[in-house]
Design an enzyme around this catalytic site. Sequence first.
Site, PDB file in Angstrom:
ATOM      1  N   HIS A 131       0.853  -1.193   0.000  1.00 48.69           N
ATOM      2  CA  HIS A 131       0.000   0.000   0.000  1.00 48.69           C
ATOM      3  C   HIS A 131       0.888   1.242   0.000  1.00 48.69           C
ATOM      4  CE1 HIS A 131       1.092   0.156   4.209  1.00 48.69           C
ATOM      5  NE2 HIS A 131       0.592  -1.051   4.381  1.00 48.69           N
TER       6      HIS A 131
HETATM    7  P1  TYD Z   1      -1.351  -2.925   8.091  1.00 58.25           P
HETATM    8  O1  TYD Z   1      -0.800  -1.564   8.086  1.00 58.25           O
HETATM    9  O2  TYD Z   1      -2.391  -3.274   7.080  1.00 58.25           O
HETATM   10  O3  TYD Z   1      -0.188  -4.007   7.997  1.00 58.25           O
HETATM   11  P2  TYD Z   1       0.896  -4.163   6.826  1.00 58.25           P
HETATM   12  O4  TYD Z   1       2.189  -3.806   7.474  1.00 58.25           O
HETATM   13  O5  TYD Z   1       0.869  -5.556   6.370  1.00 58.25           O
HETATM   14  O6  TYD Z   1       0.504  -3.220   5.754  1.00 58.25           O
HETATM   15  O7  TYD Z   1      -1.924  -3.229   9.545  1.00 58.25           O
HETATM   16  C1  TYD Z   1      -2.410  -4.516   9.906  1.00 58.25           C
HETATM   17  C2  TYD Z   1      -3.503  -4.345  10.966  1.00 58.25           C
HETATM   18  O8  TYD Z   1      -2.970  -3.710  12.118  1.00 58.25           O
HETATM   19  C3  TYD Z   1      -4.675  -3.504  10.498  1.00 58.25           C
HETATM   20  O9  TYD Z   1      -5.845  -4.130  10.971  1.00 58.25           O
HETATM   21  C4  TYD Z   1      -4.510  -2.198  11.201  1.00 58.25           C
HETATM   22  C5  TYD Z   1      -3.703  -2.539  12.429  1.00 58.25           C
HETATM   23  N1  TYD Z   1      -2.758  -1.470  12.816  1.00 58.25           N
HETATM   24  C6  TYD Z   1      -3.043  -0.693  13.919  1.00 58.25           C
HETATM   25  O10 TYD Z   1      -4.088  -0.853  14.591  1.00 58.25           O
HETATM   26  N2  TYD Z   1      -2.150   0.285  14.279  1.00 58.25           N
HETATM   27  C7  TYD Z   1      -1.016   0.510  13.584  1.00 58.25           C
HETATM   28  O11 TYD Z   1      -0.221   1.412  13.944  1.00 58.25           O
HETATM   29  C8  TYD Z   1      -0.747  -0.287  12.416  1.00 58.25           C
HETATM   30  C9  TYD Z   1       0.490  -0.070  11.586  1.00 58.25           C
HETATM   31  C10 TYD Z   1      -1.644  -1.271  12.076  1.00 58.25           C
END
Ligand code: TYD
Length: 142
Positions: free
Chosen positions: A53
């Site tokens: 993303h």
């Molecule tokens: P996401 O940013 O989608 O992970 P990736 O690193 O794979 O892109 O985050 C995964 C899940 O964690 C999503 O449900 C949102 C949650 N999350 C939080 O609650 N707080 C945070 O600071 C982050 C980075 C993610």
Amino acid sequence: MNTIHDTRIIQLPKIPDERGNLTFIEAGRPVSFVIQRVYWIYDVPGGEVRGGHAYKELQEFFVALSGSFDVVLDDGKERKIVSLNRSYFGLYVPNMIWRHLENFSTNSVCLILASLSYSVDDYIRDYEAYLDAVRRKDICQQ
Ligand code: TYD
């Protein structure tokens, strides 16, 4: 509009010591944004990919606290892969850069310093929507 050329590897201070090395980050140095959030990714099963993303506003700074992984950066025109494998180097990634993380080694820990609190609205999760946003910004800047 930020491009992959605005991403930067930054060397962090390292205090070598027979008892173990020490590295630190202070407010404003060398990460120039105000750190609003810290999170870390760990226990990544072999072959898994994180990210995939872009963020509209968020700036981030990645450190491989342990082990290694690759950060694949894409600005809609060019791509580059940055391997992080030392805890005294960090990678600065400005907003509007598409990224994913892959090739996590066993027991790797990825620390991320973030310029904003978590906001689901700041994510662009669809690559075509990201390319559209890049094109729109390019047109506005012409
Ligand atoms: P996401 O940013 O989608 O992970 P990736 O690193 O794979 O892109 O985050 C995964 C899940 O964690 C999503 O449900 C949102 C949650 N999350 C939080 O609650 N707080 C945070 O600071 C982050 C980075 C993610």
